[in-house]
Design a protein around this motif. Structure first.
Motif, PDB file in Angstrom:
ATOM      1  N   GLU A  33       0.965  -3.073   6.565  1.00  0.00           N
ATOM      2  CA  GLU A  33       0.887  -2.041   5.532  1.00  0.00           C
ATOM      3  C   GLU A  33       0.377  -2.680   4.231  1.00  0.00           C
ATOM      4  O   GLU A  33       0.896  -3.693   3.782  1.00  0.00           O
ATOM      5  N   ALA A  34      -0.631  -2.031   3.643  1.00  0.00           N
ATOM      6  CA  ALA A  34      -1.231  -2.566   2.418  1.00  0.00           C
ATOM      7  C   ALA A  34      -0.291  -2.453   1.220  1.00  0.00           C
ATOM      8  O   ALA A  34      -0.238  -3.349   0.374  1.00  0.00           O
ATOM      9  N   MET A  35       0.441  -1.357   1.143  1.00  0.00           N
ATOM     10  CA  MET A  35       1.315  -1.152  -0.027  1.00  0.00           C
ATOM     11  C   MET A  35       2.585  -2.005   0.114  1.00  0.00           C
ATOM     12  O   MET A  35       2.829  -2.589   1.161  1.00  0.00           O
ATOM     13  N   GLY A 191       2.468  -5.261   2.024  1.00  0.00           N
ATOM     14  CA  GLY A 191       1.590  -6.100   1.193  1.00  0.00           C
ATOM     15  C   GLY A 191       0.535  -6.829   2.003  1.00  0.00           C
ATOM     16  O   GLY A 191       0.057  -7.890   1.597  1.00  0.00           O
ATOM     17  N   CYS A 192       0.183  -6.275   3.149  1.00  0.00           N
ATOM     18  CA  CYS A 192      -0.789  -6.919   4.045  1.00  0.00           C
ATOM     19  C   CYS A 192      -1.976  -5.998   4.335  1.00  0.00           C
ATOM     20  O   CYS A 192      -2.061  -5.404   5.428  1.00  0.00           O
ATOM     21  N   PRO A 193      -2.899  -5.852   3.397  1.00  0.00           N
ATOM     22  CA  PRO A 193      -4.066  -5.011   3.693  1.00  0.00           C
ATOM     23  C   PRO A 193      -4.955  -5.626   4.762  1.00  0.00           C
ATOM     24  O   PRO A 193      -5.279  -6.814   4.693  1.00  0.00           O
ATOM     25  N   ALA A 225     -10.918   8.418   3.642  1.00  0.00           N
ATOM     26  CA  ALA A 225     -11.499   7.941   2.379  1.00  0.00           C
ATOM     27  C   ALA A 225     -11.421   6.425   2.275  1.00  0.00           C
ATOM     28  O   ALA A 225     -12.345   5.770   1.780  1.00  0.00           O
ATOM     29  N   VAL A 226     -10.312   5.858   2.755  1.00  0.00           N
ATOM     30  CA  VAL A 226     -10.173   4.395   2.762  1.00  0.00           C
ATOM     31  C   VAL A 226     -11.235   3.792   3.689  1.00  0.00           C
ATOM     32  O   VAL A 226     -11.868   2.780   3.361  1.00  0.00           O
ATOM     33  N   LEU A 227     -11.452   4.456   4.820  1.00  0.00           N
ATOM     34  CA  LEU A 227     -12.466   3.969   5.777  1.00  0.00           C
ATOM     35  C   LEU A 227     -13.869   4.139   5.201  1.00  0.00           C
ATOM     36  O   LEU A 227     -14.713   3.247   5.322  1.00  0.00           O
TER      37      LEU A 227
HETATM   38  C1  LIG Z   1       0.411  15.581  -3.344  1.00  0.00           C
HETATM   39  C2  LIG Z   1       0.598  15.763  -1.869  1.00  0.00           C
HETATM   40  C3  LIG Z   1       1.387  16.800  -1.405  1.00  0.00           C
HETATM   41  C4  LIG Z   1       1.574  16.969  -0.037  1.00  0.00           C
HETATM   42  N1  LIG Z   1       2.416  17.955   0.387  1.00  0.00           N
HETATM   43  C5  LIG Z   1       2.728  18.019   1.700  1.00  0.00           C
HETATM   44  C6  LIG Z   1       3.787  18.866   2.124  1.00  0.00           C
HETATM   45  O1  LIG Z   1       4.404  19.548   1.321  1.00  0.00           O
HETATM   46  N2  LIG Z   1       4.106  18.867   3.455  1.00  0.00           N
HETATM   47  C7  LIG Z   1       3.441  18.080   4.366  1.00  0.00           C
HETATM   48  O2  LIG Z   1       3.782  18.110   5.562  1.00  0.00           O
HETATM   49  N3  LIG Z   1       2.446  17.264   3.968  1.00  0.00           N
HETATM   50  C8  LIG Z   1       2.084  17.200   2.673  1.00  0.00           C
HETATM   51  N4  LIG Z   1       1.166  16.311   2.244  1.00  0.00           N
HETATM   52  C9  LIG Z   1       0.418  15.541   3.256  1.00  0.00           C
HETATM   53  C10 LIG Z   1       1.241  14.415   3.879  1.00  0.00           C
HETATM   54  O3  LIG Z   1       1.851  13.662   2.872  1.00  0.00           O
HETATM   55  C11 LIG Z   1       0.301  13.566   4.703  1.00  0.00           C
HETATM   56  O4  LIG Z   1      -0.396  14.389   5.623  1.00  0.00           O
HETATM   57  C12 LIG Z   1       0.998  12.484   5.521  1.00  0.00           C
HETATM   58  O5  LIG Z   1       2.021  11.868   4.794  1.00  0.00           O
HETATM   59  C13 LIG Z   1      -0.064  11.484   5.954  1.00  0.00           C
HETATM   60  O6  LIG Z   1       0.495  10.507   6.801  1.00  0.00           O
HETATM   61  P1  LIG Z   1      -0.460   9.407   7.448  1.00  0.00           P
HETATM   62  O7  LIG Z   1       0.401   8.469   8.174  1.00  0.00           O
HETATM   63  O8  LIG Z   1      -1.565  10.090   8.162  1.00  0.00           O
HETATM   64  O9  LIG Z   1      -1.178   8.693   6.218  1.00  0.00           O
HETATM   65  P2  LIG Z   1      -0.537   7.816   5.052  1.00  0.00           P
HETATM   66  O10 LIG Z   1       0.788   8.340   4.674  1.00  0.00           O
HETATM   67  O11 LIG Z   1      -1.577   7.726   3.995  1.00  0.00           O
HETATM   68  O12 LIG Z   1      -0.338   6.412   5.758  1.00  0.00           O
HETATM   69  C14 LIG Z   1      -1.398   5.527   5.926  1.00  0.00           C
HETATM   70  C15 LIG Z   1      -0.941   4.166   5.456  1.00  0.00           C
HETATM   71  O13 LIG Z   1      -1.995   3.233   5.700  1.00  0.00           O
HETATM   72  C16 LIG Z   1      -1.968   2.289   4.656  1.00  0.00           C
HETATM   73  N5  LIG Z   1      -3.257   1.601   4.623  1.00  0.00           N
HETATM   74  C17 LIG Z   1      -4.448   2.097   4.222  1.00  0.00           C
HETATM   75  N6  LIG Z   1      -5.397   1.157   4.336  1.00  0.00           N
HETATM   76  C18 LIG Z   1      -4.790   0.064   4.840  1.00  0.00           C
HETATM   77  C19 LIG Z   1      -5.259  -1.240   5.187  1.00  0.00           C
HETATM   78  N7  LIG Z   1      -6.535  -1.591   5.036  1.00  0.00           N
HETATM   79  N8  LIG Z   1      -4.370  -2.131   5.680  1.00  0.00           N
HETATM   80  C20 LIG Z   1      -3.070  -1.796   5.840  1.00  0.00           C
HETATM   81  N9  LIG Z   1      -2.581  -0.583   5.510  1.00  0.00           N
HETATM   82  C21 LIG Z   1      -3.440   0.330   5.019  1.00  0.00           C
HETATM   83  C22 LIG Z   1      -1.677   3.105   3.423  1.00  0.00           C
HETATM   84  O14 LIG Z   1      -1.174   2.310   2.393  1.00  0.00           O
HETATM   85  C23 LIG Z   1      -0.662   4.113   3.957  1.00  0.00           C
HETATM   86  O15 LIG Z   1       0.663   3.680   3.753  1.00  0.00           O
HETATM   87  C24 LIG Z   1       0.954  16.097   0.886  1.00  0.00           C
HETATM   88  C25 LIG Z   1       0.170  15.046   0.419  1.00  0.00           C
HETATM   89  C26 LIG Z   1      -0.004  14.875  -0.937  1.00  0.00           C
HETATM   90  C27 LIG Z   1      -0.813  13.713  -1.425  1.00  0.00           C
END
Ligand SMILES: Cc1cc2nc3c(=O)[nH]c(=O)nc-3n(C[C@H](O)[C@H](O)[C@H](O)COP(=O)(O)OP(=O)(O)OC[C@H]3O[C@@H](n4cnc5c(N)ncnc54)[C@H](O)[C@@H]3O)c2cc1C
Length: 410
Positions: A33-35, A191-193, A225-227
């Protein structure tokens, strides 16, 4: 020689879901995880108001199909079934008449009908709009506040693929806190991007400044977007079809601007929905005093959200305050204690709120969902089928990716 069966990139709902599923199948997994925290866009923080506030996802959408709903029940989370109706509609500073409010509800239903019935080459949602203010208000709800995009940037086909998200629940303790609690038993290297995924050999070699890991396969949950920004390089490069799909899934944006208001409820009830329709799409929606907390949570979406986040928190709080003062009078100003703004556009490892296919490109989701070389699989909210854009959908997408990878590994 490999260090583990599978590397999972990202510890949001998708990555954690994938890791848990793989672990349950007896696979060895390393999550990078990057964060410096887990959860990704699921993030509850008490830093702003001294009480849990969801900076990212807040509503448990589609609770009857959302795997986090039983999780929240088991955790004893305080939940409110939020019917997303519209109790208060304003055109600028003018309150809509009951007739206009009813017309807006009818327009909302009519818009849904037109989307369902739409047939033909035109794929921009704006093609189904009229300039009638009540239709525009319905479109504001569906577009910027829901999809994070203005109607001319939304694909009708993509919109149609998204599920109706009823029933919706809001939690007091926070959706982000729930995801963090559920994911706490997953070992994550924070902390590992990841900067390079090399799939030129038999398995994959994943590397970054922190080192190198060899694995049989990789699940990548980084946002499109990151990709697109090429934070992660692939060697050999991804197939052109996948690269195009990444660019066809640009992020929408939703920005929250919560205000703490003390000793004044302006005749509004907890969980009321209030929409202020304005010119040039500078519309703003408020979730009023959830759980009777002293919070009015403002939301702006689409292009205006990008503008707002670039303008900064002071401008955002000022804008939001002025909209409420226009309606409820200047005495309110002294009762607004503080305000904040979410800023997902500036979060390097996300870069927006959630993805929405460009008009004419709704096939991008299924293209990107195709595994590459039987060892590289993408997952995340953008690949969550009808539950696209949701946190529950992201988790299910991660779990499905894990099942696919497991099948490849044999
Ligand atoms: C303001 C806002 C409101 C929202 N409201 C809702 C809601 O009410 N209900 C709902 O269901 N959803 C809601 N969503 C959407 C929901 O939060 C997301 O759909 C969901 O959390 C995405 O999960 P994910 O695992 O796909 O992506 P992410 O949560 O983005 O996880 C991807 C992870 O990959 C990590 N990463 C990226 N690049 C790298 C790299 N190179 N190396 C290592 N790690 C990396 C990132 O740091 C991140 O932690 C909302 C989103 C936002 C921004």
């Amino acid at each position: 020689m490999t260090d583990c069966d599978v590397v999972v990139i990202g510890a949001g709902a998708a990555g954690l879901g994938a890791a848990k599923r793989l672990r349950a199948e007896g696979r060895s997994v390393i999550v990078l995880e990057a964060m410096d925290r887990i959860g990704g866009r699921a993030w509850t923080s008490s830093d702003w108001f001294g009480l849990p506030f969801d900076i990212g996802c807040a509503w448990l959408h589609a609770a009857d199909r959302n795997p986090f709903f039983p999780e929240a029940e088991a955790a004893g989370w305080t939940m409110h079934h939020h019917h997303m109706g519209l109790e208060h509609l304003y055109f600028g500073g003018r309150k809509a008449t009951p007739e206009e409010l009813a017309a807006m509800e009818a327009a909302d239903a009519e818009l849904a009908r037109r989307i369902e019935a739409h047939d033909g080459p035109e794929d921009r949602l704006s093609a189904l709009m009229t300039e009638d203010p009540t239709v525009r208000a319905a479109a504001t709800f569906a577009g910027p506040m829901d999809f994070g995009k203005d109607d001319d940037e939304i694909s009708i086909q993509d919109f149609r693929q998204a599920a109706d998200l009823d029933p919706n629940y809001f939690t007091l303790e926070g959706f982000g806190a729930l995801v963090a609690r559920w994911g706490a038993d997953v070992q994550v290297r924070t902390g590992c991007p990841v900067r390079l995924v090399d799939w030129s050999g038999q398995g994959v070699v994943v590397s970054g400044d922190w080192g190198t890991i060899r694995a049989g396969a990789v699940i990548c949950t980084a946002s499109p977007a990151v990709l697109a920004f090429e934070e992660i390089r692939f060697n050999p490069p991804l197939p052109v079809s996948h690269v195009e799909a990444i660019f066809d899934l640009p992020m929408g944006l939703l920005t929250k601007i919560p205000l703490r208001i003390e000793g004044e409820r302006m005749g509004l009830n907890p969980f009321d929905d209030l929409l202020i329709e304005r010119f040039a799409r500078h519309d703003i929606y408020f979730l009023c005093f959830p759980f009777d907390l002293d919070l009015m949570v403002g939301f702006v979406g689409g292009d205006f959200a990008w503008e707002m986040e670039a303008a900064g928190v002071d401008a955002a709080v000022d804008f939001t305050t002025n909209r409420l003062v226009e309606i409820f009078g200047s005495d309110l100003r002294g009762k607004i204690r503080d305000g904040h703004m979410t800023n997902w556009s500036a979060e390097r490892w996300v870069r927006g709120a959630y993805a929405a296919a460009s008009p004419g490109r709704s096939g991008a989701r299924s293209v990107l969902a195709q595994p590459v070389g039987e060892r590289l699989v993408f997952a995340g909210e953008h690949l969550a089928g009808p539950l696209m854009q949701t946190c529950g959908g992201a988790r299910l997408s991660g779990e499905a990716a894990a099942a696919r990878v497991s099948a490849f590994l044999g």
